[in-house]
Design an enzyme around this catalytic site. Structure first.
Site, PDB file in Angstrom:
ATOM      1  N   GLU A   1      -4.255   3.411   6.818  1.00 38.73           N
ATOM      2  CA  GLU A   1      -4.054   3.326   5.374  1.00 38.73           C
ATOM      3  C   GLU A   1      -4.527   4.603   4.684  1.00 38.73           C
ATOM      4  O   GLU A   1      -4.052   4.948   3.610  1.00 38.73           O
ATOM      5  CB  GLU A   1      -4.813   2.119   4.813  1.00 38.73           C
ATOM      6  CG  GLU A   1      -4.539   1.858   3.345  1.00 38.73           C
ATOM      7  CD  GLU A   1      -5.134   0.561   2.840  1.00 38.73           C
ATOM      8  OE1 GLU A   1      -5.699   0.562   1.734  1.00 38.73           O
ATOM      9  OE2 GLU A   1      -5.029  -0.458   3.551  1.00 38.73           O
TER      10      GLU A   1
ATOM     11  N   SER B   1     -10.572   0.073   3.643  1.00 43.00           N
ATOM     12  CA  SER B   1      -9.757  -0.339   4.796  1.00 43.00           C
ATOM     13  C   SER B   1      -9.131   0.884   5.454  1.00 43.00           C
ATOM     14  O   SER B   1      -8.357   1.599   4.829  1.00 43.00           O
ATOM     15  CB  SER B   1      -8.658  -1.306   4.352  1.00 43.00           C
ATOM     16  OG  SER B   1      -9.215  -2.472   3.791  1.00 43.00           O
TER      17      SER B   1
ATOM     18  N   ARG C   1       0.811  -1.222   0.000  1.00 44.72           N
ATOM     19  CA  ARG C   1       0.000   0.000   0.000  1.00 44.72           C
ATOM     20  C   ARG C   1       0.844   1.271   0.000  1.00 44.72           C
ATOM     21  O   ARG C   1       0.489   2.264   0.631  1.00 44.72           O
ATOM     22  CB  ARG C   1      -0.969   0.005   1.191  1.00 44.72           C
ATOM     23  CG  ARG C   1      -1.926  -1.159   1.226  1.00 44.72           C
ATOM     24  CD  ARG C   1      -2.806  -1.226  -0.020  1.00 44.72           C
ATOM     25  NE  ARG C   1      -3.550  -2.485  -0.052  1.00 44.72           N
ATOM     26  CZ  ARG C   1      -3.102  -3.596  -0.640  1.00 44.72           C
ATOM     27  NH1 ARG C   1      -1.932  -3.598  -1.263  1.00 44.72           N
ATOM     28  NH2 ARG C   1      -3.810  -4.703  -0.633  1.00 44.72           N
TER      29      ARG C   1
END
EC number: 1.3.1.98
Length: 344
Positions: A331, A235, A165
């Site tokens: 995130e 998320s 990510r």
């Protein structure tokens, strides 16, 4: 120059968390030239700016004091090679639209990444991933433009520093640069990327790209909230990657804990499992809550503000750290009145 220009307009419909904040100006751009012109104006006048795609991975903390530039630079160019299809995709394209487009064209390989919200540009910045596939697996290059001199820099996959990510575009090519296109390589000799839910499917023996696409869409629709009803950024936390020593310690108390061994020897633990095991029950801060079907997602039930969401996130972090000794890293990107900031 640009499609639309709005002053002191709400950003509620331009961020998937549906946080009702405003910006000094909101400008939709359709060309690179427009983007550069607006950047130069902001730079000369010392006005803060931020470039957004679909606003799917951000949390606005307060009203934005500058210009929010919405990237709508679109287009897809196709080049056929002997063994591959090369797609040059401009960054303002919606990612899911690209996945559907490739299937219509008979190009197979992106189906595991179906229904991921956001733009193609943010897909590269974030190195999106799901069901055994990441952007880095299909990326050939990423084009960024220097907003100062208009020069395009092409970074091949190896120099993009893709990781879980993250990518080089989150730090080095951030201020003063913009991702304008992504090169995607799709092999003509298609091979399915198999994942656990697919193995459970009765159709596994007769699998094809279209069926994988449908299965992925069904799974995501079933476990993820409808953005039109519940604001969220997908998320909220990353899945933590920890040492084997720490993993063994947790496994001694939780033998059924799922874990995934990484190539470097570290272990990835599903953050959703950690949150579920803590059993937060029906915790709610204002209108911010944990989504029951997928614990990794924080939702805006109706009128949550950033303070509600941040407080809920902090409670989760503290509890997981105390119980498991694991820090959950956010995130999402946090944006205050002047731009992106690091929090939590």
């Amino acid at each position: 120059m640009y499609k639309k220009k709005k002053s002191y307009q709400s950003l509620k419909n331009l961020n998937t968390f549906s946080i009702n904040v405003t910006a000094k100006k909101i400008i939709f751009v359709k060309t690179i030239q427009s983007l550069m012109k607006i950047w130069k104006t902001c730079n000369l006048s010392n006005i803060p700016y931020i470039i957004l795609g679909e606003g799917s991975n951000v949390l606005f903390l307060e009203n934005y004091a500058g210009v929010v530039i919405i990237n709508r630079i679109k287009g897809i160019r196709i080049e056929e090679k002997k063994k591959n299809w090369l797609l040059h995709v401009f960054s303002g394209e919606k990612w899911h639209d690209l996945v559907k487009y490739t299937l219509r064209m008979g190009f197979f390989g992106l189906e595991n990444l179906a229904l991921i919200p956001g733009s193609v540009g943010s897909a590269a910045i974030q190195n999106i991933g799901a069901y055994g596939l990441e952007l880095k697996n299909i990326c050939q290059y990423v084009d960024v433009i220097s907003l100062e001199n208009g020069k395009t820099i092409r970074l091949k996959k190896k120099t993009c520093n893709f990781s879980y990510r993250s990518s080089i575009f989150k730090y080095k090519y951030n201020n003063g640069y913009a991702v304008i296109a992504v090169g995607i390589k799709i092999k003509k000799n298609w091979k399915p990327v198999i994942f656990s839910s697919l193995l459970k499917s009765k159709k596994i023996l007769e699998i094809n790209a279209y069926k994988i696409f449908n299965i992925v869409c069904q799974i995501r629709k079933k476990k993820l909230p409808n953005l039109k009803k519940l604001g969220n950024a997908g998320s909220f936390f990353k899945n933590p990657i920890i040492t084997s020593k720490k993993t063994k310690k947790i496994l001694s108390s939780y033998m059924k804990m799922p874990y995934y061994i990484q190539k470097n020897g570290f272990i990835k633990i599903p953050a959703a499992w950690l949150i579920e095991k803590y059993n937060f029950k029906n915790i709610q801060i204002g209108d911010a809550a944990i989504y029951k079907k997928q614990k990794l997602i924080l939702i805006n039930l109706k009128k949550a503000n950033s303070k509600d969401i941040l407080k809920l996130a902090q409670i989760i972090q503290k509890c997981i750290l105390k119980k498991f000794g694991i820090y959950l890293e956010p995130e999402v990107d946090f944006i205050n009145s002047l731009g992106k900031v690091k929090l939590l």
